[in-house]
Design an enzyme around this catalytic site. Structure first.
Site, PDB file in Angstrom:
ATOM      1  N   THR A  18       0.891  -1.164  -0.182  1.00 29.51           N
ATOM      2  CA  THR A  18       0.050   0.022   0.022  1.00 29.51           C
ATOM      3  C   THR A  18       0.793   1.323   0.108  1.00 29.51           C
ATOM      4  O   THR A  18       0.321   2.178  -0.523  1.00 29.51           O
ATOM      5  CB  THR A  18      -0.936   0.200   1.272  1.00 29.51           C
ATOM      6  N   SER A 113       5.995   3.689   8.638  1.00 32.06           N
ATOM      7  CA  SER A 113       4.968   4.277   9.128  1.00 32.06           C
ATOM      8  C   SER A 113       4.517   3.930  10.701  1.00 32.06           C
ATOM      9  O   SER A 113       5.400   4.394  11.666  1.00 32.06           O
ATOM     10  CB  SER A 113       3.728   4.225   8.051  1.00 32.06           C
ATOM     11  N   HIS A 114       3.375   3.612  10.893  1.00 29.10           N
ATOM     12  CA  HIS A 114       2.868   3.285  11.995  1.00 29.10           C
ATOM     13  C   HIS A 114       3.442   1.881  12.997  1.00 29.10           C
ATOM     14  O   HIS A 114       2.952   1.518  13.754  1.00 29.10           O
ATOM     15  CB  HIS A 114       1.260   3.415  12.184  1.00 29.10           C
ATOM     16  N   ASP A 278       1.878   9.611  14.124  1.00 29.35           N
ATOM     17  CA  ASP A 278       2.330   8.282  13.926  1.00 29.35           C
ATOM     18  C   ASP A 278       3.883   8.154  13.689  1.00 29.35           C
ATOM     19  O   ASP A 278       4.702   9.456  13.734  1.00 29.35           O
ATOM     20  CB  ASP A 278       1.689   7.467  12.682  1.00 29.35           C
ATOM     21  N   ASP A 280       6.036   8.483  11.229  1.00 28.92           N
ATOM     22  CA  ASP A 280       6.476   9.235  10.294  1.00 28.92           C
ATOM     23  C   ASP A 280       5.717  10.472   9.983  1.00 28.92           C
ATOM     24  O   ASP A 280       6.054  11.284   8.859  1.00 28.92           O
ATOM     25  CB  ASP A 280       6.565   8.576   8.839  1.00 28.92           C
ATOM     26  N   ASP A 282       2.624  11.363   9.082  1.00 27.09           N
ATOM     27  CA  ASP A 282       1.424  11.521   8.189  1.00 27.09           C
ATOM     28  C   ASP A 282      -0.079  11.200   8.657  1.00 27.09           C
ATOM     29  O   ASP A 282      -0.818  11.578   8.189  1.00 27.09           O
ATOM     30  CB  ASP A 282       1.676  10.828   6.846  1.00 27.09           C
ATOM     31  N   ARG A 283      -0.212  10.490   9.949  1.00 24.38           N
ATOM     32  CA  ARG A 283      -1.355  10.264  10.301  1.00 24.38           C
ATOM     33  C   ARG A 283      -1.639  11.215  11.521  1.00 24.38           C
ATOM     34  O   ARG A 283      -0.827  11.788  12.198  1.00 24.38           O
ATOM     35  CB  ARG A 283      -1.427   8.694  11.029  1.00 24.38           C
ATOM     36  N   LYS A 377      -0.519  12.539   3.192  1.00 21.18           N
ATOM     37  CA  LYS A 377      -1.288  12.879   4.104  1.00 21.18           C
ATOM     38  C   LYS A 377      -0.538  13.595   5.182  1.00 21.18           C
ATOM     39  O   LYS A 377       0.730  13.430   5.318  1.00 21.18           O
ATOM     40  CB  LYS A 377      -2.256  11.460   4.627  1.00 21.18           C
TER      41      LYS A 377
END
Ligand code: G16
Length: 544
Positions: A18, A113-114, A278, A280, A282-283, A377
């Site tokens: 993804t 990421s997360h 998160d 990186d 972006d969340r 995002k």
């Protein structure tokens, strides 16, 4: 300086998911694993030779080592200039901002990421294109094809670069500019939002906020923007020092993993506003006093109120949401008269819509929202959006959301994740669902009648790219939905996600406990999907 050309053999498992290639650290540290993927990027993106690149990561374990390898490979492959965040650090939104601002030929972002970090945890790498966004499928497939045929990579035999000293240095023929990771991004934010209004809100003394950086990349960004530029009290940012293992935590801003900040919003001494981001950056998760704003509602509220924000005061051209995201934003678009697009999961699908100015805002249920200011995002952007809104409205977060429900109705929403499943079991659930699609329409389950059942596919309206098998949708009367799909970001086994949504326009029924409201749909999902029988799990691992 000498350039080595090293022999290598392809790995079979380097198809990006993804959002880039995510694997265990040990996998990336295997001989040539990272090198092969980086060479595949450099080979398949012709603009990079003689061009420029933004480079940085979320600071997780192996970030610094990977940065040195990528620098030496970029130099050996003719990249002319690399813009690098000091310490090898850049949040994903800041990287996107820098690619656009400097008009580079793309960027390489190191992050999972997360997902947790540390020697036994996850690492990741992704390529962003010159628009600043995650590479679209055509590009990730070209990179993947190259990984399957690669036989050699090129690397400069050079001393390590001192990542912590700002300024310019030469690596072979390549210029490396080491910059402050925060300042360009902070400047961008100050042009979008009304910083004076937010400063007044903090100065009023009637508003208390905490931001949980979860020991991940947003710590320095949040400190500078919230505490230094906007005057929030010292200590507003908690867990603000980035650590290679995120302090042993799971840097995923949701009610389960960010429970420390959730606790601060509860009880008699609860704070007014809280947020988290998160690994990186972006969340985002948005919380009010005793109140959780679902990402889908947050997107809908942003769309409904955007003209109150400086950068969007001329109105929105359109909005987009990923398919499993609730349809709350669709209702706003219908009422306010702009287009609403439904895309597959993955921020990369918003890129063309943003570039062609068909949309201004977009978001996903997976705690992501953003706008045309960059092509990723953006966690802190979402927090600043809410702060700006609160500074103007001077009511509570809960009041804003409840008013929105009264105006547009409420899309009750929840997501059930079944993590770490055996991949065959998870595929078995999906297959079982696929086999039922033709006969489900018209079937009644209690009060719910199936109106449609399909497997989501998307044709990009700008370049005609077709993406199929993007999740199973089962739609019921009055807009209720169950969506099943397999995650594309995990690194262990398979994760089945079940997304559930039901619509309520009666104000007297808009504040019921979510578990109670969703219970009938949860039962239907089990009945149709046979999850327990096919996976051996009697319930989800995470509910958000
Ligand atoms: C990534 C993507 C998002 C996606 C999310 C969840 O986010 O950028 O677009 O919604 O993964 O994807 P999945 O359901 O396939 O696990 P992030 O924050 O991990 O980069």
């Amino acid at each position: 300086m000498h350039i080595s050309t090293c022999s290598t053999r392809p790995f079979k498992d380097q198809r990006p998911g993804t959002s880039g290639l995510r694997k265990k650290v040990a996998t990336f540290q295997r001989d040539n694993y990272l090198e092969n993927f980086v060479q595949a990027i450099l080979d398949s993106q012709p603009g990079l030779s003689g061009g420029s690149l933004v480079l940085g990561g979320d600071g997780r374990y192996f970030n610094r080592g990977a940065i040195q390898i990528i620098l030496a490979m970029a130099a050996a492959n003719g990249v002319a200039r690399v813009i690098l965040g000091r310490g090898g650090l850049l949040s994903t939104p800041a990287a996107s901002c820098l690619i656009r601002k400097n008009q580079t030929n793309g960027g390489i972002i190191l992050s999972a990421s997360h997902n947790p970090g540390g020697p036994g945890q996850d690492f990741g790498i992704k390529f962003n294109t010159p628009n600043g966004g995650p590479a679209p499928e055509a590009v990730t497939e070209a990179i993947y094809r190259r990984t399957r045929e690669i036989t050699q990579f090129r690397i400069l035999d050079a001393e390590s670069v001192d990542l912590d000293s700002m300024g310019s240095c030469q690596l072979g023929e390549m210029l490396v500019d080491i910059i402050d990771p925060v300042s360009d991004y902070a400047e961008l934010m100050s042009g979008i939002f009304d910083f004076d209004a937010i400063r007044e809100l903090f100065a009023s003394g009637e508003f208390r906020m905490r931001f949980d950086a979860m020991h991940a990349i947003t710590g320095p960004y949040a400190r500078q923007i919230l505490e230094e530029m906007l005057g929030a009290e010292a200590g507003t940012v908690i867990n603000g020092v980035p650590r290679e293992d995120f302090g042993g935590g799971h840097p995923d801003p949701n009610l389960v993993h960010a429970h420390e900040i959730v606790e601060l919003t509860r009880g008699v001494d609860a704070i007014d506003f809280a947020a988290a981001s998160d690994g990186d950056g972006d969340r985002n998760m948005i919380l009010g006093r005793n109140f959780f704003v679902t990402p889908s509602d947050s997107l809908a509220i942003m769309a409904a109120t955007a003209t109150m924000i400086k950068a969007y005061s001329n109105g929105l051209t359109g909005v987009a949401r990923s398919m499993p995201t609730s349809q709350a934003v669709d209702r706003v678009a219908r009422v306010l008269g702009f287009d609403c697009y439904e895309t597959p999961t993955g921020w990369k699908y918003f890129g063309n819509l943003l570039d062609s100015n068909r949309i201004t805002l977009c978001g996903e249920e997976s705690f992501g929202s953003g706008s045309n200011h960059i092509r990723e995002k953006d966690g802190l952007w979402a927090v600043l959006f809410w702060l700006n809104l609160l500074a103007i409205r001077r009511v509570s977060v809960a009041d804003i959301v409840r008013q929105h429900w009264r105006d547009y109705g409420r899309n009750y929403y929840t997501r059930h994740d079944y993590e770490g499943l055996d991949a065959r079991d998870a595929a078995g659930v999906v297959q079982h669902l696929q086999q039922q699609l033709d006969r489900l329409p018209g079937t009644r389950y209690g009060h719910f009648t199936v109106e449609f059942a399909d497997e989501f596919a998307y044709t990009d309206p700008v370049d005609g790219t077709h993406s199929s098998h993007q999740g199973i949708r089962i739609g019921f009367s009055k807009g209720s939905r169950i969506v099943f799909r397999l995650s594309g970001t995990g690194t262990e086994g398979a994760t089945l996600r079940v997304y559930l949504e039901t619509y309520e326009d009666n104000p007297d029924k808009q504040d019921l406990p979510i578990a109670e409201v969703m219970a009938p749909l949860v039962a239907i999902a089990e009945q149709i999907g046979e999850i327990a029988k096919r996976t051996g799990r009697d319930g989800p691992s995470v509910i958000t």
